[in-house]
Motif scaffolding. Structure first.
Motif, PDB file in Angstrom:
ATOM      1  N   VAL A 133       0.831  -1.207   0.000  1.00 44.99           N
ATOM      2  CA  VAL A 133       0.000   0.000   0.000  1.00 44.99           C
ATOM      3  C   VAL A 133       0.864   1.255   0.000  1.00 44.99           C
ATOM      4  O   VAL A 133       0.512   2.264  -0.640  1.00 44.99           O
ATOM      5  CB  VAL A 133      -0.971   0.010   1.202  1.00 44.99           C
ATOM      6  CG1 VAL A 133      -1.930  -1.150   1.106  1.00 44.99           C
ATOM      7  CG2 VAL A 133      -0.230  -0.015   2.532  1.00 44.99           C
ATOM      8  N   VAL A 134       2.006   1.231   0.683  1.00 47.50           N
ATOM      9  CA  VAL A 134       2.875   2.403   0.708  1.00 47.50           C
ATOM     10  C   VAL A 134       3.518   2.624  -0.659  1.00 47.50           C
ATOM     11  O   VAL A 134       3.640   3.768  -1.130  1.00 47.50           O
ATOM     12  CB  VAL A 134       3.958   2.249   1.795  1.00 47.50           C
ATOM     13  CG1 VAL A 134       4.996   3.356   1.684  1.00 47.50           C
ATOM     14  CG2 VAL A 134       3.325   2.274   3.179  1.00 47.50           C
ATOM     15  N   LEU A 135       3.902   1.543  -1.319  1.00 49.56           N
ATOM     16  CA  LEU A 135       4.544   1.647  -2.634  1.00 49.56           C
ATOM     17  C   LEU A 135       3.524   1.668  -3.772  1.00 49.56           C
ATOM     18  O   LEU A 135       3.925   1.802  -4.939  1.00 49.56           O
ATOM     19  CB  LEU A 135       5.509   0.479  -2.834  1.00 49.56           C
ATOM     20  CG  LEU A 135       6.680   0.391  -1.841  1.00 49.56           C
ATOM     21  CD1 LEU A 135       7.476  -0.896  -2.078  1.00 49.56           C
ATOM     22  CD2 LEU A 135       7.582   1.607  -1.969  1.00 49.56           C
ATOM     23  N   MET A 204       3.990   9.161   1.140  1.00 50.76           N
ATOM     24  CA  MET A 204       3.744   8.032   0.243  1.00 50.76           C
ATOM     25  C   MET A 204       2.345   7.473   0.460  1.00 50.76           C
ATOM     26  O   MET A 204       1.679   7.045  -0.483  1.00 50.76           O
ATOM     27  CB  MET A 204       4.800   6.951   0.465  1.00 50.76           C
ATOM     28  CG  MET A 204       6.226   7.420   0.214  1.00 50.76           C
ATOM     29  SD  MET A 204       7.489   6.225   0.764  1.00 50.76           S
ATOM     30  CE  MET A 204       7.281   4.934  -0.451  1.00 50.76           C
ATOM     31  N   LEU A 205       1.889   7.474   1.713  1.00 47.57           N
ATOM     32  CA  LEU A 205       0.555   6.963   2.018  1.00 47.57           C
ATOM     33  C   LEU A 205      -0.520   7.935   1.550  1.00 47.57           C
ATOM     34  O   LEU A 205      -1.576   7.526   1.067  1.00 47.57           O
ATOM     35  CB  LEU A 205       0.408   6.705   3.516  1.00 47.57           C
ATOM     36  CG  LEU A 205      -0.912   6.086   3.964  1.00 47.57           C
ATOM     37  CD1 LEU A 205      -0.960   4.620   3.573  1.00 47.57           C
ATOM     38  CD2 LEU A 205      -1.102   6.238   5.473  1.00 47.57           C
ATOM     39  N   ALA A 213      -5.887   2.497  -4.082  1.00 44.67           N
ATOM     40  CA  ALA A 213      -6.814   3.412  -3.400  1.00 44.67           C
ATOM     41  C   ALA A 213      -8.119   2.719  -3.015  1.00 44.67           C
ATOM     42  O   ALA A 213      -8.776   3.106  -2.041  1.00 44.67           O
ATOM     43  CB  ALA A 213      -7.105   4.609  -4.301  1.00 44.67           C
ATOM     44  N   PHE A 214      -8.488   1.667  -3.765  1.00 46.56           N
ATOM     45  CA  PHE A 214      -9.739   0.968  -3.468  1.00 46.56           C
ATOM     46  C   PHE A 214      -9.725   0.339  -2.082  1.00 46.56           C
ATOM     47  O   PHE A 214     -10.787   0.052  -1.511  1.00 46.56           O
ATOM     48  CB  PHE A 214      -9.983  -0.130  -4.513  1.00 46.56           C
ATOM     49  CG  PHE A 214      -9.000  -1.272  -4.457  1.00 46.56           C
ATOM     50  CD1 PHE A 214      -9.293  -2.417  -3.734  1.00 46.56           C
ATOM     51  CD2 PHE A 214      -7.784  -1.192  -5.131  1.00 46.56           C
ATOM     52  CE1 PHE A 214      -8.396  -3.474  -3.676  1.00 46.56           C
ATOM     53  CE2 PHE A 214      -6.882  -2.239  -5.071  1.00 46.56           C
ATOM     54  CZ  PHE A 214      -7.187  -3.385  -4.343  1.00 46.56           C
ATOM     55  N   ILE A 215      -8.555   0.119  -1.515  1.00 45.40           N
ATOM     56  CA  ILE A 215      -8.456  -0.558  -0.225  1.00 45.40           C
ATOM     57  C   ILE A 215      -9.079   0.263   0.890  1.00 45.40           C
ATOM     58  O   ILE A 215      -9.680  -0.285   1.816  1.00 45.40           O
ATOM     59  CB  ILE A 215      -6.975  -0.875   0.091  1.00 45.40           C
ATOM     60  CG1 ILE A 215      -6.434  -1.899  -0.917  1.00 45.40           C
ATOM     61  CG2 ILE A 215      -6.809  -1.397   1.511  1.00 45.40           C
ATOM     62  CD1 ILE A 215      -4.949  -2.136  -0.791  1.00 45.40           C
ATOM     63  N   ALA A 269      -3.357   9.051  10.092  1.00 47.92           N
ATOM     64  CA  ALA A 269      -4.260   9.339   8.969  1.00 47.92           C
ATOM     65  C   ALA A 269      -5.578   8.611   9.247  1.00 47.92           C
ATOM     66  O   ALA A 269      -5.868   7.550   8.690  1.00 47.92           O
ATOM     67  CB  ALA A 269      -3.634   8.873   7.653  1.00 47.92           C
ATOM     68  N   TYR A 270      -6.376   9.192  10.125  1.00 49.23           N
ATOM     69  CA  TYR A 270      -7.542   8.497  10.641  1.00 49.23           C
ATOM     70  C   TYR A 270      -8.634   8.286   9.592  1.00 49.23           C
ATOM     71  O   TYR A 270      -9.424   7.348   9.691  1.00 49.23           O
ATOM     72  CB  TYR A 270      -8.096   9.253  11.846  1.00 49.23           C
ATOM     73  CG  TYR A 270      -7.100   9.339  12.982  1.00 49.23           C
ATOM     74  CD1 TYR A 270      -6.580   8.187  13.556  1.00 49.23           C
ATOM     75  CD2 TYR A 270      -6.657  10.582  13.449  1.00 49.23           C
ATOM     76  CE1 TYR A 270      -5.652   8.257  14.592  1.00 49.23           C
ATOM     77  CE2 TYR A 270      -5.738  10.655  14.488  1.00 49.23           C
ATOM     78  CZ  TYR A 270      -5.229   9.491  15.042  1.00 49.23           C
ATOM     79  OH  TYR A 270      -4.319   9.562  16.045  1.00 49.23           O
ATOM     80  N   GLY A 271      -8.697   9.126   8.587  1.00 47.90           N
ATOM     81  CA  GLY A 271      -9.674   8.935   7.518  1.00 47.90           C
ATOM     82  C   GLY A 271      -9.421   7.649   6.760  1.00 47.90           C
ATOM     83  O   GLY A 271     -10.342   6.855   6.523  1.00 47.90           O
ATOM     84  N   GLN A 272      -8.167   7.428   6.377  1.00 44.89           N
ATOM     85  CA  GLN A 272      -7.821   6.182   5.696  1.00 44.89           C
ATOM     86  C   GLN A 272      -7.986   4.982   6.626  1.00 44.89           C
ATOM     87  O   GLN A 272      -8.390   3.902   6.192  1.00 44.89           O
ATOM     88  CB  GLN A 272      -6.384   6.241   5.168  1.00 44.89           C
ATOM     89  CG  GLN A 272      -6.208   7.013   3.884  1.00 44.89           C
ATOM     90  CD  GLN A 272      -4.927   6.654   3.167  1.00 44.89           C
ATOM     91  OE1 GLN A 272      -4.488   5.502   3.193  1.00 44.89           O
ATOM     92  NE2 GLN A 272      -4.313   7.629   2.519  1.00 44.89           N
TER      93      GLN A 272
END
Length: 315
Positions: A133-135, A204-205, A213-215, A269-272
């Motif tokens: 997810v980071v990459l 990066m996140l 992004a769908f995750i 990043a509480y939204g994600q």
């Protein structure tokens, strides 16, 4: 075909043989008097068509063979026998559609155990997914999905509901909750370590991630895919088509969602984190719901088939 090896108390051998002989789809019956030593008793061997296996095993358990003797079942890869072919023709339905409930319960019980190996695989899969997810690397995401062992307790919970096994349900639920909690906690620490090493960055996140992004952005399709994967995974277990489980594993985003939530928490990043957690819950719910309904339908269809088989001709 299935091959059964039975250790039978001598006073029950006649009833066991009668049960085998009256079951449609059995053949190759062998009785070796006094051959068993631990536990002592008679050794009875037979082959049975997979479609009739569940009924025969159920009848043997009613005779107490699982408590005072032994029932061992294995698949026969090759049987060159006219009698075996005839037994399969007589048995109801098709072998690929047959469900061995005892085998399913035993398999899911083992796969639903909260063991060190289970935790290790789930944690490693989550850390691999964190890198993905980071990459924004879809290949790493797919690899993490394939490594994750979470379908075992999901199938175990569905089986427990259908078979009314509260202990298996609790075991499966504990494996899911504790497993993901441990995996995500370790992944948070892993993310902080990778950040300190200069390999991860919060930018990066938060950057555009077209591949992953769908995750953290669940929608109705996420639930639909989870339901379809749950049906496919359950069918692969009940029909011994285990190769399909790999496809099921890489169809749902349980592990990647947990990984994204963990990394997002490490960067506040509480939204994600919330979106990923919702994605995880939707996938778990969809698989459990689909698996349970699939097993209920299979049980209903096979009960109808068995009643039809027992109905006298012309009735």
């Amino acid at each position: 075909m299935l091959h059964l090896r039975l250790i039978v108390p001598p006073d029950r051998t006649e009833r066991v043989v009668h049960t085998i002989e009256k079951t449609v789809g059995t053949t190759h019956l062998v009785v070796l008097t006094g051959a068993a030593r631990n536990p002592s008793g008679d050794l009875v061997l037979c082959d049975v068509a997979r479609e009739a296996g569940d009924e025969l095993i159920g009848g043997l358990r009613e005779l107490g063979l699982d408590r005072e003797g032994a029932i061992s079942v294995e698949s026969v890869d090759l049987s060159l026998s006219t009698r075996a072919d005839e037994a399969e023709r007589q048995a109801p339905g098709e072998p690929a559609d047959a469900v061995l409930w005892e085998q399913l319960t035993d398999a899911t019980h083992e796969e639903s155990t909260l063991s060190v190996t289970y935790l290790a695989f789930l944690t490693l899969a989550t850390m691999i997914a964190a890198c993905g997810v980071v990459l924004d690397n879809a290949i790493l995401i797919v690899g993490a999905m394939a490594v994750g062992p979470e379908f075992g307790p999901l199938a175990g919970f569905s089986t427990a509901v259908v078979q009314r096994l509260p202990r298996l349900a609790l075991r499966s639920l504990v494996a899911l909750v504790v497993g993901f909690a441990v995996a995500m906690a370790v992944t948070v620490l892993f993310s902080l370590f990778m950040t300190g090493a200069g390999l991860f960055e919060s930018s990066m996140l938060r950057a555009d991630r077209p591949n992953t992004a769908f995750i953290y952005d669940p929608d109705l399709f996420s639930f639909v895919v989870a339901v379809l994967a749950g049906v496919a995974g359950t069918l692969s277990l009940t029909s011994a088509k285990s190769g399909a489980l790999v496809g099921v594993a890489i169809s749902v985003t349980t592990v990647p969602a947990g990984a994204n939530a963990a990394v997002a928490l490490s960067y506040e990043a509480y939204g994600q984190a919330w979106g990923s957690s919702l994605q995880l819950l939707l996938n778990l719910l969809g698989i459990i719901l689909a698996g349970t309904l699939t097993l209920f339908v299979q049980k209903w269809l096979w009960s109808r088939q068995r009643r039809a088989m027992r109905r006298p001709a012309g009735a």
